[in-house]
Enzyme design. Sequence first.
Site, PDB file in Angstrom:
ATOM      1  N   ASP A  21      40.687  37.333  36.970  1.00 38.97           N
ATOM      2  CA  ASP A  21      41.726  36.305  36.949  1.00 38.97           C
ATOM      3  C   ASP A  21      43.041  36.808  37.556  1.00 38.97           C
ATOM      4  OD1 ASP A  21      42.745  33.803  36.406  1.00 38.97           O
ATOM      5  OD2 ASP A  21      43.310  34.280  34.343  1.00 38.97           O
ATOM      6  N   GLY A  22      43.805  35.878  38.108  1.00 38.74           N
ATOM      7  CA  GLY A  22      45.150  36.197  38.585  1.00 38.74           C
ATOM      8  C   GLY A  22      45.341  36.159  40.091  1.00 38.74           C
ATOM      9  N   ASN A  23      44.348  35.654  40.818  1.00 42.80           N
ATOM     10  CA  ASN A  23      44.469  35.602  42.284  1.00 42.80           C
ATOM     11  C   ASN A  23      45.638  34.734  42.746  1.00 42.80           C
ATOM     12  OD1 ASN A  23      42.114  37.018  42.180  1.00 42.80           O
ATOM     13  ND2 ASN A  23      40.806  35.393  42.995  1.00 42.80           N
ATOM     14  N   ARG A  25      48.394  33.807  41.123  1.00 40.83           N
ATOM     15  CA  ARG A  25      49.706  34.392  40.820  1.00 40.83           C
ATOM     16  C   ARG A  25      50.011  35.569  41.743  1.00 40.83           C
ATOM     17  NH1 ARG A  25      48.372  35.040  34.722  1.00 40.83           N
ATOM     18  NH2 ARG A  25      46.375  34.285  35.519  1.00 40.83           N
ATOM     19  N   TRP A  26      48.984  36.332  42.072  1.00 41.58           N
ATOM     20  CA  TRP A  26      49.156  37.471  42.983  1.00 41.58           C
ATOM     21  C   TRP A  26      49.667  36.973  44.344  1.00 41.58           C
ATOM     22  CZ3 TRP A  26      47.186  39.217  47.671  1.00 41.58           C
ATOM     23  CH2 TRP A  26      47.326  40.593  47.933  1.00 41.58           C
ATOM     24  N   ARG A  34      47.608  30.163  47.361  1.00 40.74           N
ATOM     25  CA  ARG A  34      46.638  30.698  46.389  1.00 40.74           C
ATOM     26  C   ARG A  34      45.400  31.319  47.057  1.00 40.74           C
ATOM     27  NH1 ARG A  34      46.959  29.278  41.268  1.00 40.74           N
ATOM     28  NH2 ARG A  34      44.700  29.379  41.079  1.00 40.74           N
ATOM     29  N   HIS A  38      42.708  34.730  46.631  1.00 38.08           N
ATOM     30  CA  HIS A  38      41.237  34.758  46.526  1.00 38.08           C
ATOM     31  C   HIS A  38      40.661  35.693  47.594  1.00 38.08           C
ATOM     32  CE1 HIS A  38      41.584  31.656  43.603  1.00 38.08           C
ATOM     33  NE2 HIS A  38      41.842  30.666  44.444  1.00 38.08           N
ATOM     34  N   SER A  66      34.269  28.810  37.296  1.00 41.53           N
ATOM     35  CA  SER A  66      33.845  28.183  36.047  1.00 41.53           C
ATOM     36  C   SER A  66      33.569  26.692  36.240  1.00 41.53           C
ATOM     37  CB  SER A  66      34.934  28.362  34.980  1.00 41.53           C
ATOM     38  OG  SER A  66      36.039  27.527  35.274  1.00 41.53           O
ATOM     39  N   THR A  67      32.878  26.126  35.278  1.00 43.61           N
ATOM     40  CA  THR A  67      32.663  24.675  35.280  1.00 43.61           C
ATOM     41  C   THR A  67      34.010  23.964  35.376  1.00 43.61           C
ATOM     42  OG1 THR A  67      30.786  25.029  33.796  1.00 43.61           O
ATOM     43  CG2 THR A  67      31.613  22.787  33.958  1.00 43.61           C
ATOM     44  N   LEU A 132      22.328  49.009  40.607  1.00 44.58           N
ATOM     45  CA  LEU A 132      23.126  48.110  39.765  1.00 44.58           C
ATOM     46  C   LEU A 132      22.628  46.655  39.804  1.00 44.58           C
ATOM     47  CD1 LEU A 132      25.962  47.736  38.203  1.00 44.58           C
ATOM     48  CD2 LEU A 132      26.824  47.042  40.436  1.00 44.58           C
TER      49      LEU A 132
HETATM   50  C1  IPE Z   1      38.629  31.848  34.313  1.00 43.74           C
HETATM   51  O1  IPE Z   1      39.834  31.786  34.989  1.00 43.74           O
HETATM   52  C2  IPE Z   1      37.507  31.561  35.250  1.00 43.74           C
HETATM   53  C3  IPE Z   1      37.269  32.582  36.255  1.00 43.74           C
HETATM   54  C4  IPE Z   1      37.861  33.732  36.360  1.00 43.74           C
HETATM   55  C5  IPE Z   1      36.249  32.243  37.202  1.00 43.74           C
HETATM   56  P1  IPE Z   1      40.750  30.475  34.944  1.00 43.74           P
HETATM   57  O2  IPE Z   1      41.986  30.809  35.685  1.00 43.74           O
HETATM   58  O3  IPE Z   1      39.982  29.320  35.415  1.00 43.74           O
HETATM   59  O4  IPE Z   1      41.011  30.343  33.384  1.00 43.74           O
HETATM   60  P2  IPE Z   1      42.119  29.535  32.581  1.00 43.74           P
HETATM   61  O5  IPE Z   1      42.018  28.121  33.011  1.00 43.74           O
HETATM   62  O6  IPE Z   1      43.448  30.124  32.912  1.00 43.74           O
HETATM   63  O7  IPE Z   1      41.762  29.746  31.161  1.00 43.74           O
HETATM   64  C1  IPE Z   2      40.860  33.692  39.430  1.00 41.87           C
HETATM   65  O1  IPE Z   2      42.179  33.560  39.840  1.00 41.87           O
HETATM   66  C2  IPE Z   2      39.882  33.100  40.403  1.00 41.87           C
HETATM   67  C3  IPE Z   2      39.247  31.849  39.958  1.00 41.87           C
HETATM   68  C4  IPE Z   2      39.389  31.288  38.799  1.00 41.87           C
HETATM   69  C5  IPE Z   2      38.402  31.174  40.911  1.00 41.87           C
HETATM   70  P1  IPE Z   2      42.986  32.212  39.637  1.00 41.87           P
HETATM   71  O2  IPE Z   2      42.739  31.347  40.806  1.00 41.87           O
HETATM   72  O3  IPE Z   2      42.672  31.612  38.335  1.00 41.87           O
HETATM   73  O4  IPE Z   2      44.472  32.737  39.681  1.00 41.87           O
HETATM   74  P2  IPE Z   2      45.634  32.394  38.659  1.00 41.87           P
HETATM   75  O5  IPE Z   2      45.092  32.635  37.282  1.00 41.87           O
HETATM   76  O6  IPE Z   2      46.010  30.980  38.878  1.00 41.87           O
HETATM   77  O7  IPE Z   2      46.723  33.350  38.996  1.00 41.87           O
HETATM   78 MG    MG Z   3      43.413  31.876  36.465  1.00 45.37          MG
END
Ligand code: IPE
Ligand code: IPE
Ligand code: MG
Length: 247
Positions: A21-23, A25-26, A34, A38, A66-67, A132
């Site tokens: 998570d965090g792509n 925001r990065w 965004r 990714h 995710s769904t 792996l």
């Molecule tokens: C969780 O990240 C799903 C994945 C990393 C694929 P999200 O960014 O979708 O989660 P929430 O919505 O902040 O909980």
């Molecule tokens: C995780 O990063 C990747 C996916 C959920 C596909 P996000 O896209 O959720 O990035 P943030 O959490 O908004 O920073």
């Molecule tokens: Mg996220």
Amino acid sequence: MSLKDKIIENKLPSHIAIIMDGNGRWAALQGKQRVYGHENGVESVRSVIESAGEIGIKYLTLYAFSTENWGRPQDEINALMGLLVESIANETENLKENKVKLRVIGDVKSLPLEVQKKLEWSINELKDSPGLNLTIALSYSARWEITEAIKNIAIQVKEGLIDPDEITDELISKNLTTADLPDPELLIRTSGENRISNFLLWQIAYSELYFTSKLWPDFRGEDLFEAICNYQNRERRFGKTSQQLVS
Ligand code: IPE
Ligand code: IPE
Ligand code: MG
């Protein structure tokens, strides 16, 4: 000295699961879209897979989509699906060299046909890899998975194949998408969010949870080693007392 040297070989988790998570925001931190986040997350995936393989981790499961992520803007979904196709095409050879075997969990049929085809091709290319076991969770959510499992079990009961008394913890596990994977001993989530977001709810009943504020595109093998060292310093009691574990 790398943290790798601190890892105790006979206390390795066999299965590590990661919520990447965090792509977004990065990317925002660098004034970019965004999607840029990714794209850069792919390098982290590569690093973590190589590092996990290097130290002999047997199972690695990555939450990639995710769904609930289907609810994102269509542009972002399209970009993610495109990136998926491109990454599979580019990385499969490298995965083969690293002896990585691939599987996917989730509602694969809901993915664009092009993604399904590329995945099928890659899974087939890597089917004989002895190293792996990499699992990518795509269009996955734990509640979806548990619902599917319950439907499946209900059908078996209805057809008289099993008796309700035979529904056990193990039988439920066997009906999940992770049927032949051990439960993860360690679950990592990046980006500072302390939540599970519908990932592997059943399987993480006794997992050690590790949350780091690092955003996914900054996460590397060394961060994985740090999480493993942290895990190795914990006492897993499974409901017992500390004293019982010693004796
Ligand atoms: C969780 O990240 C799903 C994945 C990393 C694929 P999200 O960014 O979708 O989660 P929430 O919505 O902040 O909980
Ligand atoms: C995780 O990063 C990747 C996916 C959920 C596909 P996000 O896209 O959720 O990035 P943030 O959490 O908004 O920073
Ligand atoms: Mg996220």
